[in-house]
Design an enzyme around this catalytic site. Structure first.
Site, PDB file in Angstrom:
ATOM      1  N   CYS A 142     -18.372 -21.233  16.724  1.00  0.00           N
ATOM      2  CA  CYS A 142     -16.926 -20.993  16.746  1.00  0.00           C
ATOM      3  C   CYS A 142     -16.212 -21.663  15.563  1.00  0.00           C
ATOM      4  CB  CYS A 142     -16.337 -21.421  18.079  1.00  0.00           C
ATOM      5  SG  CYS A 142     -14.714 -20.660  18.388  1.00  0.00           S
ATOM      6  N   LYS A 163      -4.798 -14.904  21.306  1.00  0.00           N
ATOM      7  CA  LYS A 163      -6.161 -15.392  21.460  1.00  0.00           C
ATOM      8  C   LYS A 163      -7.088 -14.246  21.848  1.00  0.00           C
ATOM      9  CE  LYS A 163      -8.496 -19.371  23.584  1.00  0.00           C
ATOM     10  NZ  LYS A 163      -8.316 -20.512  24.516  1.00  0.00           N
ATOM     11  N   SER A 192     -13.387 -17.187  22.677  1.00  0.00           N
ATOM     12  CA  SER A 192     -12.203 -17.940  23.059  1.00  0.00           C
ATOM     13  C   SER A 192     -11.669 -18.608  21.799  1.00  0.00           C
ATOM     14  CB  SER A 192     -12.553 -18.988  24.128  1.00  0.00           C
ATOM     15  OG  SER A 192     -11.435 -19.787  24.440  1.00  0.00           O
ATOM     16  N   HIS A 235     -19.151 -17.812  21.996  1.00  0.00           N
ATOM     17  CA  HIS A 235     -19.640 -18.973  22.733  1.00  0.00           C
ATOM     18  C   HIS A 235     -20.746 -18.571  23.700  1.00  0.00           C
ATOM     19  CE1 HIS A 235     -16.796 -22.075  21.436  1.00  0.00           C
ATOM     20  NE2 HIS A 235     -15.861 -21.146  21.453  1.00  0.00           N
ATOM     21  N   GLU A 237     -23.059 -20.338  24.407  1.00  0.00           N
ATOM     22  CA  GLU A 237     -23.445 -21.555  25.136  1.00  0.00           C
ATOM     23  C   GLU A 237     -22.586 -21.793  26.377  1.00  0.00           C
ATOM     24  OE1 GLU A 237     -20.012 -23.042  22.643  1.00  0.00           O
ATOM     25  OE2 GLU A 237     -21.606 -21.537  22.449  1.00  0.00           O
ATOM     26  N   ARG A 249      -6.402 -24.136  32.074  1.00  0.00           N
ATOM     27  CA  ARG A 249      -5.866 -25.172  31.192  1.00  0.00           C
ATOM     28  C   ARG A 249      -4.756 -24.625  30.310  1.00  0.00           C
ATOM     29  NH1 ARG A 249      -9.696 -26.021  26.440  1.00  0.00           N
ATOM     30  NH2 ARG A 249      -8.588 -24.086  25.903  1.00  0.00           N
TER      31      ARG A 249
END
Length: 344
Positions: A142, A163, A192, A235, A237, A249
């Protein structure tokens, strides 16, 4: 085969509960093999969560892997205890005379900032300079990928109006590429981020190749021709609930440029359990990368600077791939509600 981790690392308990075989240093040293040596530059705020995500993937390789953790000295982490950092992390000064088979650079929630506004940007560049002579192959994730592409190859970062958030289809560009060997024609990758990269800059750089690409997310996986550097803009992971936690969040922060995560909750219903649809490709990518490193890295890591200088790091593919779908029928998966899940 097990991964070799520092004694007492908190992620060990989580890995044990998931039946992932991890050895602490005294146990591993009794095995008469030369483990792959990796170092992780962890830039994410939640250090332990990121450690666990990465160790899950590294553990899927049939190789023994020894993992060290690096931190920056110019940025003070606030989401992890100082004791954890002191016990398990060191700065570049500690590693500067070491050589490694592999290096992992995580993302960081700073992609909305200009690179020069990031307080550890100068140190980040110094670390990349060190890695260019002391590491055989590096995996960037990222923001780490955006920063490395910019610093190493002049690829510009581009801010997005909102986003890119969710799980997006990526089209395989080369089914015979070593890193994506075994990938399905279409794979899914979580994204993200508030920024992307200039695809024209990548296309005009003969050292870079796009390995997966999506019509909404753009390049998902990029690599140098010799695989000495691998750039994952998404991502793989991430765990099953990471996107849900990030969405909660961001909503609490009152962010208005964060859409509902796409292709993540079945039928876009946040009351339903997210679908973990990228795990197989994540495991395969990391297994392929570690296998490539194992097959091509020198036994004596002190040879790494010479091999890097001579550009003798393995396969150098001359095939050029333009980003685009390998299909001729314009099939776009997951463009409608459903996401492969039937309501009960």
């Amino acid at each position: 085969m097990p991964i070799k981790i520092p004694s007492g690392l908190p992620a060990r308990d989580i890995l044990d509960s998931e039946r992932i075989f991890a050895l602490e240093k005294p146990e591993a040293e009794r095995q008469r093999v030369r483990p792959l040596k990796l170092v992780v530059l962890n830039l994410m705020p939640k250090k332990i969560e990121t450690e666990t995500q990465l160790l899950r993937l590294i553990s899927k390789s049939p190789l023994q892997v020894e993992v060290d953790f690096m931190k920056t000295s110019t940025h003070e982490a606030t989401h992890v205890s100082a004791d954890h950092l002191v016990k398990f992390y060191e700065t570049l000064d500690t590693f500067k005379d070491n050589y490694y088979d592999g290096f992992v650079v995580t993302g960081a929630p700073v992609e909305h900032l200009d690179f020069e506004q990031v307080d550890y940007w100068d140190e980040f560049k110094q670390i990349l300079d060190w890695a260019s002579t002391h590491v055989f192959s590096t995996m960037y994730l990222c923001w780490g990928a955006m920063g490395a592409l910019n610093y190493r190859y002049g690829v510009r970062k581009e801010l997005l109006p909102k986003k890119i958030f969710g799980v997006f289809p990526q089209y395989l560009q080369d089914e015979y590429c070593f890193l994506t060997n075994g990938f399905d024609e279409i794979c899914l990758q979580p994204h993200s981020r508030l920024a992307g990269v200039n695809e024209g800059d990548i296309a005009h750089n003969p050292e870079l190749q796009v390995l997966t690409w999506g019509p909404e997310s753009g390049p998902g996986l990029i690599a140098t021709r010799d695989f000495s550097e691998v750039f994952a803009l998404g991502h793989w992971e991430y765990g099953k609930y990471t996107l849900a936690e990030e969405y909660e969040r961001d909503m609490k922060k009152g962010m208005t440029n964060v859409p509902f995560p796409k292709n993540y909750f079945p039928h876009d219903d946040p009351k339903l359990e997210p679908l973990f649809a990228w795990r197989a490709h994540a495991n395969l990518l990391w297994r392929n990368w570690l296998n490539w490193v194992y097959q091509t890295t020198p036994y004596d890591l002190a040879e790494v600077p010479r091999l890097r200088a001579e550009k003798r790091l393995g396969t150098d593919r001359s095939i050029r791939h333009e980003p685009g779908s390998p299909r001729v029928d314009a099939f776009t998966p997951f463009s409608h509600d459903g996401y492969g899940v039937i309501r009960g």
